[in-house]
Design an enzyme around this catalytic site. Sequence first.
Site, PDB file in Angstrom:
ATOM      1  N   LYS A 274      -9.162  -2.467   1.577  1.00  8.59           N
ATOM      2  CA  LYS A 274      -8.048  -1.611   1.162  1.00  8.59           C
ATOM      3  C   LYS A 274      -7.028  -2.482   0.446  1.00  8.59           C
ATOM      4  O   LYS A 274      -6.594  -3.507   0.967  1.00  8.59           O
ATOM      5  CB  LYS A 274      -7.443  -0.968   2.412  1.00  8.59           C
ATOM      6  CG  LYS A 274      -6.284  -0.034   2.172  1.00  8.59           C
ATOM      7  CD  LYS A 274      -6.021   0.764   3.452  1.00  8.59           C
ATOM      8  CE  LYS A 274      -4.703   1.458   3.457  1.00  8.59           C
ATOM      9  NZ  LYS A 274      -4.509   2.258   4.677  1.00  8.59           N
TER      10      LYS A 274
ATOM     11  N   GLY B  80      -1.833   7.072  -0.651  1.00  5.94           N
ATOM     12  CA  GLY B  80      -0.558   7.076  -1.361  1.00  5.94           C
ATOM     13  C   GLY B  80      -0.431   5.929  -2.358  1.00  5.94           C
ATOM     14  O   GLY B  80      -0.448   6.134  -3.570  1.00  5.94           O
ATOM     15  N   PHE B  81      -0.323   4.701  -1.835  1.00  6.17           N
ATOM     16  CA  PHE B  81      -0.210   3.524  -2.700  1.00  6.17           C
ATOM     17  C   PHE B  81      -1.383   2.583  -2.457  1.00  6.17           C
ATOM     18  O   PHE B  81      -1.249   1.366  -2.582  1.00  6.17           O
ATOM     19  CB  PHE B  81       1.104   2.784  -2.421  1.00  6.17           C
ATOM     20  CG  PHE B  81       2.294   3.488  -2.987  1.00  6.17           C
ATOM     21  CD1 PHE B  81       2.610   3.369  -4.327  1.00  6.17           C
ATOM     22  CD2 PHE B  81       3.089   4.281  -2.181  1.00  6.17           C
ATOM     23  CE1 PHE B  81       3.697   4.030  -4.857  1.00  6.17           C
ATOM     24  CE2 PHE B  81       4.184   4.954  -2.703  1.00  6.17           C
ATOM     25  CZ  PHE B  81       4.487   4.831  -4.050  1.00  6.17           C
TER      26      PHE B  81
ATOM     27  N   ASP C  62      -1.092  10.018  13.604  1.00  4.66           N
ATOM     28  CA  ASP C  62      -1.677  10.696  12.437  1.00  4.66           C
ATOM     29  C   ASP C  62      -3.160  11.008  12.677  1.00  4.66           C
ATOM     30  O   ASP C  62      -4.002  10.762  11.812  1.00  4.66           O
ATOM     31  CB  ASP C  62      -1.472   9.838  11.180  1.00  4.66           C
ATOM     32  CG  ASP C  62      -1.466  10.686   9.906  1.00  4.66           C
ATOM     33  OD1 ASP C  62      -1.362  11.924  10.012  1.00  4.66           O
ATOM     34  OD2 ASP C  62      -1.585  10.104   8.809  1.00  4.66           O
TER      35      ASP C  62
ATOM     36  N   TYR D 281      -5.795   1.762  -2.541  1.00  4.58           N
ATOM     37  CA  TYR D 281      -7.152   2.025  -3.019  1.00  4.58           C
ATOM     38  C   TYR D 281      -8.102   1.389  -2.029  1.00  4.58           C
ATOM     39  O   TYR D 281      -7.835   0.290  -1.552  1.00  4.58           O
ATOM     40  CB  TYR D 281      -7.371   1.414  -4.409  1.00  4.58           C
ATOM     41  CG  TYR D 281      -6.453   2.011  -5.442  1.00  4.58           C
ATOM     42  CD1 TYR D 281      -6.823   3.144  -6.157  1.00  4.58           C
ATOM     43  CD2 TYR D 281      -5.195   1.457  -5.667  1.00  4.58           C
ATOM     44  CE1 TYR D 281      -5.964   3.710  -7.079  1.00  4.58           C
ATOM     45  CE2 TYR D 281      -4.332   2.023  -6.597  1.00  4.58           C
ATOM     46  CZ  TYR D 281      -4.719   3.146  -7.292  1.00  4.58           C
ATOM     47  OH  TYR D 281      -3.871   3.720  -8.201  1.00  4.58           O
ATOM     48  N   VAL D 282      -9.198   2.080  -1.722  1.00  4.97           N
ATOM     49  CA  VAL D 282     -10.183   1.502  -0.819  1.00  4.97           C
ATOM     50  C   VAL D 282     -11.468   1.279  -1.608  1.00  4.97           C
ATOM     51  O   VAL D 282     -11.964   2.195  -2.276  1.00  4.97           O
ATOM     52  CB  VAL D 282     -10.437   2.418   0.404  1.00  4.97           C
ATOM     53  CG1 VAL D 282     -11.483   1.810   1.323  1.00  4.97           C
ATOM     54  CG2 VAL D 282      -9.138   2.645   1.170  1.00  4.97           C
TER      55      VAL D 282
ATOM     56  N   GLY E  13     -12.214   5.393  -1.956  1.00  2.96           N
ATOM     57  CA  GLY E  13     -11.193   6.418  -1.743  1.00  2.96           C
ATOM     58  C   GLY E  13      -9.843   5.891  -2.149  1.00  2.96           C
ATOM     59  O   GLY E  13      -9.714   4.739  -2.572  1.00  2.96           O
ATOM     60  N   GLU E  14      -8.828   6.753  -2.043  1.00  2.66           N
ATOM     61  CA  GLU E  14      -7.476   6.284  -2.295  1.00  2.66           C
ATOM     62  C   GLU E  14      -6.473   7.066  -1.481  1.00  2.66           C
ATOM     63  O   GLU E  14      -6.719   8.197  -1.069  1.00  2.66           O
ATOM     64  CB  GLU E  14      -7.135   6.306  -3.786  1.00  2.66           C
ATOM     65  CG  GLU E  14      -7.162   7.658  -4.445  1.00  2.66           C
ATOM     66  CD  GLU E  14      -6.796   7.531  -5.927  1.00  2.66           C
ATOM     67  OE1 GLU E  14      -7.736   7.437  -6.732  1.00  2.66           O
ATOM     68  OE2 GLU E  14      -5.595   7.513  -6.245  1.00  2.66           O
TER      69      GLU E  14
HETATM   70  N1  LIG Z   1     -13.768   1.640   6.458  1.00  2.00           N
HETATM   71  C1  LIG Z   1     -13.994   2.583   5.555  1.00  2.00           C
HETATM   72  N2  LIG Z   1     -15.256   2.908   5.227  1.00  2.00           N
HETATM   73  C2  LIG Z   1     -15.495   3.872   4.302  1.00  2.00           C
HETATM   74  N3  LIG Z   1     -14.533   4.568   3.657  1.00  2.00           N
HETATM   75  C3  LIG Z   1     -13.251   4.281   3.935  1.00  2.00           C
HETATM   76  C4  LIG Z   1     -12.912   3.280   4.897  1.00  2.00           C
HETATM   77  N4  LIG Z   1     -11.569   3.216   4.977  1.00  2.00           N
HETATM   78  C5  LIG Z   1     -11.086   4.133   4.119  1.00  2.00           C
HETATM   79  N5  LIG Z   1     -12.084   4.776   3.479  1.00  2.00           N
HETATM   80  C6  LIG Z   1     -11.934   5.835   2.458  1.00  2.00           C
HETATM   81  O1  LIG Z   1     -10.703   5.651   1.754  1.00  2.00           O
HETATM   82  C7  LIG Z   1      -9.824   6.776   1.925  1.00  2.00           C
HETATM   83  C8  LIG Z   1      -8.364   6.320   2.034  1.00  2.00           C
HETATM   84  O2  LIG Z   1      -8.211   5.428   3.129  1.00  2.00           O
HETATM   85  P1  LIG Z   1      -6.919   5.393   4.084  1.00  2.00           P
HETATM   86  O3  LIG Z   1      -6.786   6.722   4.783  1.00  2.00           O
HETATM   87  O4  LIG Z   1      -6.983   4.189   4.937  1.00  2.00           O
HETATM   88  O5  LIG Z   1      -5.773   5.225   3.002  1.00  2.00           O
HETATM   89  P2  LIG Z   1      -4.276   5.691   3.146  1.00  2.00           P
HETATM   90  O6  LIG Z   1      -3.520   5.166   1.984  1.00  2.00           O
HETATM   91  O7  LIG Z   1      -3.765   5.311   4.501  1.00  2.00           O
HETATM   92  O8  LIG Z   1      -4.509   7.250   3.027  1.00  2.00           O
HETATM   93  P3  LIG Z   1      -3.553   8.440   3.482  1.00  2.00           P
HETATM   94  O9  LIG Z   1      -2.464   8.461   2.470  1.00  2.00           O
HETATM   95  O10 LIG Z   1      -4.493   9.640   3.406  1.00  2.00           O
HETATM   96  O11 LIG Z   1      -3.133   8.138   4.907  1.00  2.00           O
HETATM   97  C9  LIG Z   1     -10.343   7.469   3.198  1.00  2.00           C
HETATM   98  O12 LIG Z   1     -10.042   8.826   3.182  1.00  2.00           O
HETATM   99  C10 LIG Z   1     -11.853   7.203   3.114  1.00  2.00           C
HETATM  100  O13 LIG Z   1     -12.473   8.149   2.254  1.00  2.00           O
END
Ligand SMILES: Nc1ncnc2c1ncn2[C@@H]1O[C@H](COP(=O)(O)OP(=O)(O)OP(=O)(O)O)[C@@H](O)[C@H]1O
Length: 342
Positions: A76, A38-39, A183, A41-42, A35-36
């Site tokens: 992440k 704002g800044f 959030d 990538y996961v 997933g991803e």
């Molecule tokens: N532990 C995990 N296991 C599986 N998928 C994950 C995990 N952590 C994150 N993801 C995937 O990655 C995406 C982005 O993760 P995360 O919400 O932590 O990023 P962010 O930059 O904080 O996103 P946002 O801008 O939506 O708050 C999640 O919506 C999910 O699909």
Amino acid sequence: MGCSFSGLNALYDSVNSGGDAWINENRFRIVRQLGEGGFAYVYLVKELINDSAAGGLAKKLKDSSHVSEDGTYAMKKVLIQNNEQLELVREEIRVSSLFNHPNLLPLLDHAIISVKPTQETSWNHEAYLLFPVHMDGTLLDNAKVMKTKKEFYSTSDVLQIFRQLCAGLKHMHSFDPPYAHNDVKPGNVLITHRKGQPPLAILMDFGSARPARKQITNRSEALQLQEWAAEHCSAPFRAPELWDCPSQAAIDERTDVWSLGCTLYAIMYGVSPFEYALGESGGSLQLAIVNAQVKWPAGPKPPYPEAFHQFVSWMLQPQAAMRPRIDDIIIHVDKLIAKFSQ
Ligand SMILES: Nc1ncnc2c1ncn2[C@@H]1O[C@H](COP(=O)(O)OP(=O)(O)OP(=O)(O)O)[C@@H](O)[C@H]1O
């Protein structure tokens, strides 16, 4: 775990080109992107245990229940362009390390490294955060799939998912000092389907979590809080007092109870109860929220008992001082579980 910003604890091996990444002394192979944000990538990663490593991540973790049997984790990677972003990531790391609860996603390890900006890249640091991986995605991902299949969670699963979120939030709200997540939303709830058991629900993303209690004493503080909330709390799930904060106000962890009410609605119907306002010409999300104007599904036979709708309405009390606290919510959800789950 120790922040390794200044040292060489974290070595970096071109994640972008699908290579390996080191977090402190442990090496991980990037399998694919999950997933991803704002800044950020996961990635799904797999630990590469080598003989010279001191037993790998398993040895390092205090809580062995977090060790992955097949060596896979979620990593992440956050691209940091300035000092403000660096501080935010450090705060996310600090707050994520405070809690230890089965319904809150634990941070297993982390590293921050400095990198040289190039012609194509503008960031000067990268942060690597390692978590347990949950392959079934978030409540939001599941809602999208269920919508296309016209499926709903069973009455019992709705309550059990919600009950687990309450347990995780109670841990944060009972902390000294109490923390608000800030959030709570379906996109921040990881779901794992289990055979013969209700889905496991885990709250993640502590990037906006802060000590919950703030005394607002003048207009400038009120505006500052609104500005902070506009950046950190997702609009359809944001409490009224964070949209339109009075100059004299006691803000507390009940901002999360509002978001929890919106999330219970979303577990049932896939969206925030106020999202409809975005689709109406001249509709205003803020107005719908501050007036607590919920749109319930039309039709004579709603898929869930009226008691669930009343429960949502109880949490969506626009006056924060009158809103129930997490302990009240837990007492009520337990009553509903006794009544509606076999
Ligand atoms: N532990 C995990 N296991 C599986 N998928 C994950 C995990 N952590 C994150 N993801 C995937 O990655 C995406 C982005 O993760 P995360 O919400 O932590 O990023 P962010 O930059 O904080 O996103 P946002 O801008 O939506 O708050 C999640 O919506 C999910 O699909």
